[in-house]
Design an enzyme around this catalytic site. Structure first.
Site, mmCIF file in Angstrom:
data_model
loop_
_atom_site.group_PDB
_atom_site.id
_atom_site.type_symbol
_atom_site.label_atom_id
_atom_site.label_comp_id
_atom_site.label_asym_id
_atom_site.label_seq_id
_atom_site.Cartn_x
_atom_site.Cartn_y
_atom_site.Cartn_z
ATOM 1 C CE LYS A 91 3.384 4.655 0.373
ATOM 2 N NZ LYS A 91 3.933 3.340 0.054
ATOM 3 C CG ASP A 92 7.162 3.649 -3.538
ATOM 4 O OD1 ASP A 92 7.213 3.233 -2.363
ATOM 5 O OD2 ASP A 92 6.230 3.405 -4.310
ATOM 6 N NE ARG A 139 5.698 4.676 7.538
ATOM 7 C CZ ARG A 139 4.379 4.560 7.573
ATOM 8 N NH1 ARG A 139 3.696 4.955 8.648
ATOM 9 N NH2 ARG A 139 3.714 4.056 6.555
ATOM 10 N NE ARG A 140 1.674 1.680 6.292
ATOM 11 C CZ ARG A 140 1.749 1.537 4.984
ATOM 12 N NH1 ARG A 140 2.158 0.379 4.467
ATOM 13 N NH2 ARG A 140 1.444 2.516 4.173
ATOM 14 N NE ARG A 157 7.215 -6.343 -1.236
ATOM 15 C CZ ARG A 157 8.163 -6.596 -2.127
ATOM 16 N NH1 ARG A 157 9.181 -7.384 -1.794
ATOM 17 N NH2 ARG A 157 8.133 -6.071 -3.336
ATOM 18 N NE ARG A 163 1.466 -4.332 -0.657
ATOM 19 C CZ ARG A 163 2.330 -3.483 -0.155
ATOM 20 N NH1 ARG A 163 2.006 -2.759 0.893
ATOM 21 N NH2 ARG A 163 3.522 -3.335 -0.692
ATOM 22 C CB CYS A 250 19.389 2.160 5.601
ATOM 23 S SG CYS A 250 21.157 2.279 5.326
#
Length: 315
Positions: A91-92, A139-140, A157, A163, A250
């Site tokens: 996902k990165d 998205r979340r 972040r 986190r 993007c």
């Protein structure tokens, strides 16, 4: 020279470029152990690196260049020969992979869903109006706003440990993280609830590890071939095709998630405004061998429902 070809000599040394966060190092060590099991005589080494994405912690990723900030330095190490492969959370990985690079291997997926983490509440449904939820993801954020409009969603972040520390210090009432990262680091007990995909559709590639190398080194792709998981690879390729077709590199509120069910690939996706005020969704199923075509078809369906208007609004 095809991956898996008998003419490919076993490697003598493989250097893995990796970020130095605890999760990234776990991922690299996991791949290192698998390669050592495959090639007992091979010397496998880690090259730890700090990326721009690790350094910029005071602004949301979407405002400073997106998730590609986590891979650029690793790709430079591939180009200049300091490393043979780089290990990434899929996902990165930017949706548009640069010309010199290839992703020959996507390994079996961990739980791809999002996790609700809180010391105060058992679930999102338990949270009172105005309670603060932290997330780094548009998205979340969009899905939280749509499903729980009475909650306050703010930016979060830092690496996984940072986190969790911010949550424990009381800066947030709850945070949303990828379940895979927590499980991989032995922090599964921090998960109060795994969010079903109907509530929080995952990001393209979430929970899967990808191994990158130079496209000009087919022998490296051949070494990695036994680590590739065909089902995960088909799902992730379909998901990334959706994201690439709609958003390119993007950062937009977009989810894409595929599952293999009874030999068929079931693909779902959405595009939304960050505040959740508008969202378009679509789903379809088909042959896993046609993963990219299915991804393109789903992107076309989302466009037909108004995704372009949403993307244009985001600028």
């Amino acid at each position: 020279m095809e991956p898996g070809s008998a003419t490919v000599r076993a490697p003598e040394r493989i250097v893995i470029a990796t970020r130095e966060s605890r999760l990234a190092l776990w991922q690299a060590e996991h791949v290192k152990a698998r390669l050592e099991a495959l090639y007992p005589a091979c010397q496998v080494e880690l090259l730890g690196m700090t990326t721009r994405g690790d350094q910029i912690l005071d602004r949301p990723l979407a405002k400073v260049g997106g998730k590609g900030l986590f891979v650029k330095e690793l790709e430079t190490a591939l180009l200049d020969g300091r490393a043979d492969i780089a290990v990434h959370s899929m996902k990165d990985v930017p949706m548009e992979l640069g010309e010199p690079f290839a992703l020959p291997c996507i390994s079996a997926r961990e739980v791809p869903l999002d996790a609700f983490v809180s010391s105060r509440y058992a679930s999102l449904e338990d949270m009172p109006p105005g309670a603060v939820v932290g997330t780094s993801s548009l998205r979340r954020e969009s899905q939280l706003h749509m499903n729980y409009p009475y909650l306050a969603v703010t930016s979060l972040r830092g690496n996984l440990d940072t986190r969790l520390r911010k949550l424990d210090e009381g800066q947030y009432d709850a945070i949303i993280l990828a379940a895979a990262g927590l499980k991989r680091l032995g922090l599964g007990e921090r998960i109060r609830a795994v969010l079903p995909s109907e509530v929080s559709l995952p990001a393209a590639g979430q929970g899967a590890l990808g191994i990158e190398c130079l496209a000009s080194r087919p022998e490296v792709a051949a070494w990695l071939a036994p680590l590739n998981d065909p089902d995960t690879s088909a799902c992730v390729r379909a998901e990334r095709t959706v994201a690439r077709a709609l958003a390119g590199s993007c950062e937009v509120p977009l989810g894409a998630y595929a599952e293999i069910r009874a030999g068929r690939l079931w693909l779902r996706g959405f595009v939304a405004l960050p505040d959740g005020s508008r969202m378009v969704r679509a789903e379809l199923e088909g042959d896993p061998a046609q993963a990219e075509a299915l991804g393109k078809q789903l992107a076309d369906e989302l466009r037909a429902q108004g995704a372009e208007d949403i993307l244009a609004t985001l600028g």
